[in-house]
Write an enzyme that holds these catalytic residues in place. Sequence first.
Site, mmCIF file in Angstrom:
data_model
loop_
_atom_site.group_PDB
_atom_site.id
_atom_site.type_symbol
_atom_site.label_atom_id
_atom_site.label_comp_id
_atom_site.label_asym_id
_atom_site.label_seq_id
_atom_site.Cartn_x
_atom_site.Cartn_y
_atom_site.Cartn_z
ATOM 1 N N GLY A 38 0.834 -1.208 0.000
ATOM 2 C CA GLY A 38 0.000 0.000 0.000
ATOM 3 C C GLY A 38 0.864 1.252 0.000
ATOM 4 O O GLY A 38 0.620 2.200 -0.762
ATOM 5 N N HIS A 39 1.908 1.265 0.842
ATOM 6 C CA HIS A 39 2.839 2.398 0.840
ATOM 7 C C HIS A 39 3.560 2.499 -0.511
ATOM 8 O O HIS A 39 3.762 3.586 -1.043
ATOM 9 C CB HIS A 39 3.908 2.235 1.932
ATOM 10 C CG HIS A 39 3.378 2.131 3.327
ATOM 11 N ND1 HIS A 39 3.561 1.016 4.115
ATOM 12 C CD2 HIS A 39 2.680 2.998 4.087
ATOM 13 C CE1 HIS A 39 3.018 1.207 5.289
ATOM 14 N NE2 HIS A 39 2.467 2.399 5.308
ATOM 15 N N GLY A 149 -2.879 7.748 1.353
ATOM 16 C CA GLY A 149 -3.749 6.638 0.990
ATOM 17 C C GLY A 149 -5.205 6.921 1.336
ATOM 18 O O GLY A 149 -5.512 7.497 2.378
ATOM 19 N N GLU A 150 -6.095 6.474 0.454
ATOM 20 C CA GLU A 150 -7.528 6.535 0.764
ATOM 21 C C GLU A 150 -7.878 5.594 1.915
ATOM 22 O O GLU A 150 -8.937 5.713 2.507
ATOM 23 C CB GLU A 150 -8.341 6.170 -0.482
ATOM 24 C CG GLU A 150 -8.250 7.220 -1.575
ATOM 25 C CD GLU A 150 -9.131 6.910 -2.773
ATOM 26 O OE1 GLU A 150 -9.713 5.799 -2.816
ATOM 27 O OE2 GLU A 150 -9.211 7.768 -3.672
ATOM 28 N N ASP A 152 -6.857 5.686 4.770
ATOM 29 C CA ASP A 152 -7.124 6.576 5.906
ATOM 30 C C ASP A 152 -7.911 7.769 5.369
ATOM 31 O O ASP A 152 -7.393 8.887 5.260
ATOM 32 C CB ASP A 152 -5.802 6.986 6.553
ATOM 33 C CG ASP A 152 -5.040 5.772 7.052
ATOM 34 O OD1 ASP A 152 -5.389 5.245 8.115
ATOM 35 O OD2 ASP A 152 -4.121 5.302 6.343
ATOM 36 N N GLN A 155 -8.296 10.983 7.402
ATOM 37 C CA GLN A 155 -6.991 11.664 7.457
ATOM 38 C C GLN A 155 -6.729 12.436 6.162
ATOM 39 O O GLN A 155 -6.246 13.576 6.187
ATOM 40 C CB GLN A 155 -5.899 10.622 7.684
ATOM 41 C CG GLN A 155 -4.483 11.121 7.540
ATOM 42 C CD GLN A 155 -3.479 10.047 7.904
ATOM 43 O OE1 GLN A 155 -3.268 9.783 9.070
ATOM 44 N NE2 GLN A 155 -2.881 9.408 6.921
ATOM 45 N N SER A 187 -2.364 -3.221 5.964
ATOM 46 C CA SER A 187 -2.064 -2.326 7.086
ATOM 47 C C SER A 187 -0.907 -2.917 7.866
ATOM 48 O O SER A 187 -0.798 -4.144 8.007
ATOM 49 C CB SER A 187 -3.288 -2.219 8.001
ATOM 50 O OG SER A 187 -2.904 -1.683 9.259
#
Length: 279
Positions: A38-39, A149-150, A152, A155, A187
């Site tokens: 994801g990162h 990222g969507e 979060d 955020q 995550s």
Amino acid sequence: MAIEIVRTPGHLRATLNAWRGAGQRIALVPTMGAIHQGHLDLVIASRLTADKVIASIFVNPTQFAAHEDLSSYPRDEAGDARVLEAAGCNLIYAPNVETMYPSGFATTIQVSGITQELEGIFRPHFFGGVATIVTKLFIQAAPDVALFGEKDWQQLQVVRALVRDLDLPLEIIGVPTRRESDGLALSSRNAYLSAEQRAVAPALKHALDHICAALENKVPALEAETAAQQALLKAGFGSIDYLTARHAETLMPWKSGDPLRVLGAAFLGKTRLIDNRGA
Ligand code: AMP
């Protein structure tokens, strides 16, 4: 040569000024490390819009409450550096806590409104910590663009609000959530799950899907939310902080015609998972 890791704002600025001087567009990807795909999606998306990509790695203590997992949060800087470099990252900024919060540190950025909903209710310290550290990173790196990222979602909206309100001269790009093949959002906290809990975890995404489908079929929001909450508990989640349909930008309760985002946060054992999706 291995990717360079800089640890002070001075070193960061010196490198970035040289790049900027050469006319290069700079992207920043803020992370807390424990890098996963994801990162890396954020790094890959950065390369489409910028010439140079910086990832920051900083486990930000001010966004954790005393009872949360600051001390046990997974850390592996060398492993992170390897995968970030392989994804095309050009520089890592990994300051220490004393650099970011020197003795006497007394300033906080507070975004009101959307921070009072959802995560803000269950983690009241969280967005103050996020807004403050993100603002510091934006000032230190002065990037042209920053990617979030969507995963979060709230955020991301908070960051967009603070950039707008403070006239910060950068663009914010949101990147879709990377999921496992069974739907679980990637995550760093998934590492805390036992095999049994891991098997249950995709139920959070399924619950979000159920709410979306019910709303599409004109089921009233409260009814859709209650049914999905019951299904999530039945699947094996221990408790639910929220599982709810919201206005995608304001995060206020959703009304027919509003842009939709369905968001959830729930516990599997001691591990708190969050996820969300759009219509
Ligand atoms: P973290 O290290 O968890 O603070 O996350 C750093 C950045 O990566 C944030 O912008 C997150 O929203 C983003 N991110 C985390 N997990 C995912 C994911 N599964 N897909 C896309 N982006 C993510």
